[in-house]
Design a protein around this motif. Structure first.
Motif, short mmCIF file in Angstrom:
data_model
loop_
_atom_site.label_atom_id
_atom_site.label_comp_id
_atom_site.label_asym_id
_atom_site.label_seq_id
_atom_site.Cartn_x
_atom_site.Cartn_y
_atom_site.Cartn_z
N THR A 30 0.82 -1.25 -0.04
CA THR A 30 0.08 -0.05 -0.15
C THR A 30 0.91 1.32 -0.09
O THR A 30 0.57 2.29 -0.96
N ASP A 31 1.99 1.37 0.83
CA ASP A 31 2.70 2.68 1.02
C ASP A 31 3.37 2.75 -0.54
O ASP A 31 3.53 4.05 -0.58
N GLN A 35 2.58 6.02 -3.44
CA GLN A 35 3.35 7.02 -3.79
C GLN A 35 3.19 7.40 -5.31
O GLN A 35 3.58 8.67 -5.71
N LYS A 45 -3.49 6.62 0.41
CA LYS A 45 -3.58 5.23 1.01
C LYS A 45 -5.19 4.81 0.90
O LYS A 45 -5.15 3.80 0.43
#
Length: 136
Positions: A30-31, A35, A45
Motif C-alpha cells: 500500500t505505501d 507514492q 492510501k
C-alpha cells in the motif's frame, strides 16, 4: 464457439491479473503504490485501498459471464481513471516497487493501458450485440 472460449480464457487471465494486482499491490504494498497517486488527490492510501477492492471486484465480474460485459465497460473506464497515476509515475521517474525503470519502460507502461483497455473490451464482449433475455 471457439472465439467465445478464447474470450473466456482471456477473461480468466485478466481476472487473475487484476486479482493479483488488487491483493499484492494494493493491500501488501500500500505505501509503495500510494507514492504514485498524483499529489493533487487527497488520501492516497485510501485511494489505493479502494482501487484494490475495485480490482478484486473486477476480477470476479470478469469470470462471471452474466456480469462480464458490464464489468468490461466499467473496468475500461477505471483504467482510464488510473492513467494519471501512471503518467505521474513516468513524469517523476518513479520506481516500480523496489525496481528502477528507465524512462522508456515507464512510458511504455503508460502506452500499454490502451491495448489493455482494448483487450478488456474485446474479451468481455463489449463490441458484440448483447444477448436478449426475451428470446422465445
Amino acid at each position: 464457439m471457439l472465439k467465445s472460449r478464447i474470450k473466456s480464457v482471456f477473461c480468466w487471465v485478466l481476472a487473475l491479473f487484476f486479482l493479483a494486482a488488487g491483493i499484492l499491490l494494493h493491500f501488501m504494498a500500500t505505501d509503495e503504490v500510494a507514492q504514485i497517486v498524483p499529489p493533487f488527490l487527497p488520501f492516497p492510501k485510501l485511494i489505493v485501498i479502494v482501487t484494490g477492492v475495485l480490482e478484486i471486484l473486477f476480477a470476479i465480474g470478469l469470470i462471471w459471464p452474466k456480469w462480464r460485459r458490464l464489468t468490461g465497460i466499467v473496468l475500461s473506464v477505471y483504467l482510464l481513471a488510473v492513467l494519471p497515476a501512471n503518467i505521474y509515475m513516468a513524469l517523476e521517474n518513479m520506481p516500480l516497487g523496489e525496481r528502477d525503470l528507465t524512462g522508456f519502460q515507464l512510458w511504455f507502461r503508460v502506452a500499454l493501458q490502451f491495448p489493455l483497455i482494448a483487450l478488456v473490451l474485446w474479451a468481455s464482449g463489449f463490441w458484440e450485440k448483447p444477448k436478449s433475455s426475451d428470446a422465445a
